[in-house]
Design an enzyme around this catalytic site. Structure first.
Site, mmCIF file in Angstrom:
data_model
loop_
_atom_site.group_PDB
_atom_site.id
_atom_site.type_symbol
_atom_site.label_atom_id
_atom_site.label_comp_id
_atom_site.label_asym_id
_atom_site.label_seq_id
_atom_site.Cartn_x
_atom_site.Cartn_y
_atom_site.Cartn_z
ATOM 1 C CG ASP A 85 31.883 -18.459 12.566
ATOM 2 O OD1 ASP A 85 33.346 -18.928 12.074
ATOM 3 O OD2 ASP A 85 31.040 -19.092 11.537
ATOM 4 C CG ASN A 86 30.890 -22.346 14.181
ATOM 5 O OD1 ASN A 86 29.733 -21.800 14.400
ATOM 6 N ND2 ASN A 86 31.211 -23.296 13.498
ATOM 7 N NE ARG A 131 27.581 -16.454 16.791
ATOM 8 C CZ ARG A 131 27.239 -17.434 15.884
ATOM 9 N NH1 ARG A 131 27.612 -18.199 15.166
ATOM 10 N NH2 ARG A 131 25.659 -17.404 15.636
#
Length: 465
Positions: A257-258, A186
């Protein structure tokens, strides 16, 4: 067990070394009831011959796949969550289980959600509710059908535990989900090493992504490799943002983080498909300011990409990175035109005409006189196939004018386009199918919906140019 020639294990993550992950053990579940198996993708990666006992062995008990990772790995990362930096992140209820080469040689990760606690669980139980697993299947199936670059729901097992959640009637049933995705890295992975000023790790991670996720031989100089990766990520994420808009989809939690470094959509929590083209429509009840609302998703993803640029700025020249970031909006606009026309079933033409057509289409959708799904369904192929007074609005008349001479009968070749109504996935439909499971343990509506979605996907994938 005889291995298929299509099974090609390739645990490349080990090249990065132990600073990037922690070995973990899967939870020991009291039950393992197979509720969903993605046989289509199992065949693609050489696991199509696996029978039910093998699915349980590998995707509920997590015995290693042949010649693959010997132990699951919880990856380490940081991230901005609603623009607030959090250095205490990592795989908290999932892990990387295996890596394989899939179609066209792409490196694919089998990773989990709800597989137990890890060093990054932060007092969480490491579990996934059954409803959460069902919702993720619906999201990935629908997005894949609409042509969005998304992870695939691979296997879902009900695990026989009772969970307590503040956002679901509790106690509620538990599950473990296995995803198949193109990469487990990520933007937040880069942020972790930038936070620690670990240039060596950033260089290694950059080369790993270029070689194994983008299939390119990294340039000799690390600074050139970083610029090349940033350019690829900028294009991939611009396409991702555009695909969300064309699909009428709201991810809900576009934290850094996604955002996968490949631009593949993944990790579905409070997602929604917007019924209408409403810029302010949100998916998460906790997104009170609408940071990740429907129309702000491109802004959110570009902001996350800017954070990646800041990380790569430790090993490359900002003078070369900044123009790429500044060009992100143009790339998004161009991808939007292509994807809107593709969903409409209209072949590309002169670029200026395509741009005007996309603008007219969005203006018509924004009247909110019909749902997004209905409008694309009725106007598929470049002309309205349904008499509806709601299409008498000035904006739809302008759309008809923009489409004049661009009718494309080939876009209607599949029988799906003769149905009475389009396939959709609004929240009411999700809740109705979950209610059948929660109240009667009736999985037939769920299975029927997956079948319906895949039929739409076949129709969408039918070549028309």
């Amino acid at each position: 067990m005889v291995k298929s020639p299509a099974y090609n294990p390739d645990p490349r993550i080990l090249e990065l070394g132990p600073d990037f992950y922690d070995e973990v053990a899967p939870a020991m579940f009291p039950e393992a009831k197979l509720r969903f198996a993605n046989h289509h993708w199992a065949k693609q990666i050489g696991l199509g011959s696996y029978m039910r006992p093998a699915w349980e062995k590998h995707f509920a008990r997590f015995d290693p796949l042949p010649d693959n990772l010997e132990a699951p790995l919880a990856l380490r990362y940081h991230g901005h969550q609603f623009r607030n930096y959090n250095p205490d992140l990592g795989d908290g209820r999932g892990f990387l289980f295996a890596q394989v080469r899939g179609p066209e040689g792409r490196l694919l990760d089998l990773a989990t959600k709800g597989s137990g606690q890890t060093p990054w669980s932060r007092q969480g139980d490491g579990r996934l509710t059954l409803k959460g697993g069902v919702r993720e299947i619906f999201a990935t199936e629908m997005l894949e059908a609409l042509g969005v670059n998304t992870s695939k729901s691979f296997a879902l097992f009900e695990t026989g535990e009772s969970l307590w959640r503040s956002d679901e009637p509790s106690p509620t049933r538990s599950s473990v989900l296995t995803r198949l995705g193109h990469g487990h890295i990520r933007i937040g992975t880069f942020q972790r090493f930038a936070f620690h000023r670990d240039k060596a790790a950033l260089k290694a991670l950059t080369r790993y992504c270029l070689e194994h996720l983008y299939g390119e031989t990294p340039p000799e100089k690390d600074k050139d490799a970083a610029v090349r990766l940033f350019d690829l990520v900028a294009s991939a994420t611009a396409h991702l943002a555009a695909s969300y808009m064309a699909a009428g989809f709201v991810h809900g939690v576009l934290n850094s983080d996604n955002i996968a470094i490949t631009g593949e959509s993944f990790d579905y929590g409070p997602w929604r498909f917007a019924p209408y083209w409403n810029p302010r429509f949100t998916a998460a009840y906790f997104d009170g300011e609408g940071l990740y609302s429907f129309a702000r998703q491109p802004e959110a993803i570009q902001w996350d990409v800017a954070q990646l640029g800041g990380c790569l700025g430790l090993i490359a020249s900002e003078r070369k990175l900044n123009p790429i970031l500044n060009d992100w909006g143009r790339r998004f606009d161009e991808a939007c035109i292509d994807l809107l026309l593709a969903r409409l079933g209209v072949a590309p033409g002169h670029r200026d005409d395509d741009r005007k057509l996309a603008k007219a289409l969005v203006a018509a959708l924004a009247t909110e006189t019909v749902t997004i799904d209905r409008a694309f369904f009725d106007w598929r192929g470049g002309a309205c196939r349904r008499e509806d007074e709601r299409y008498d609005a000035e904006e739809y008349r302008a759309l008809a004018a923009a489409l004049e001479g661009r009718a494309n009968e080939a876009a209607l070749a599949h029988s799906y386009w003769s149905d009475e109504a389009p396939c959709s996935m609004h929240i009411e439909e999700v809740e109705a199918r979950w209610a059948a499971i929660a109240e009667r343990d009736d999985w037939k509506p769920f299975e029927a919906k997956v079948k319906e979605i895949r039929r739409m996907g076949d129709a969408m994938a039918t070549p028309f140019v």
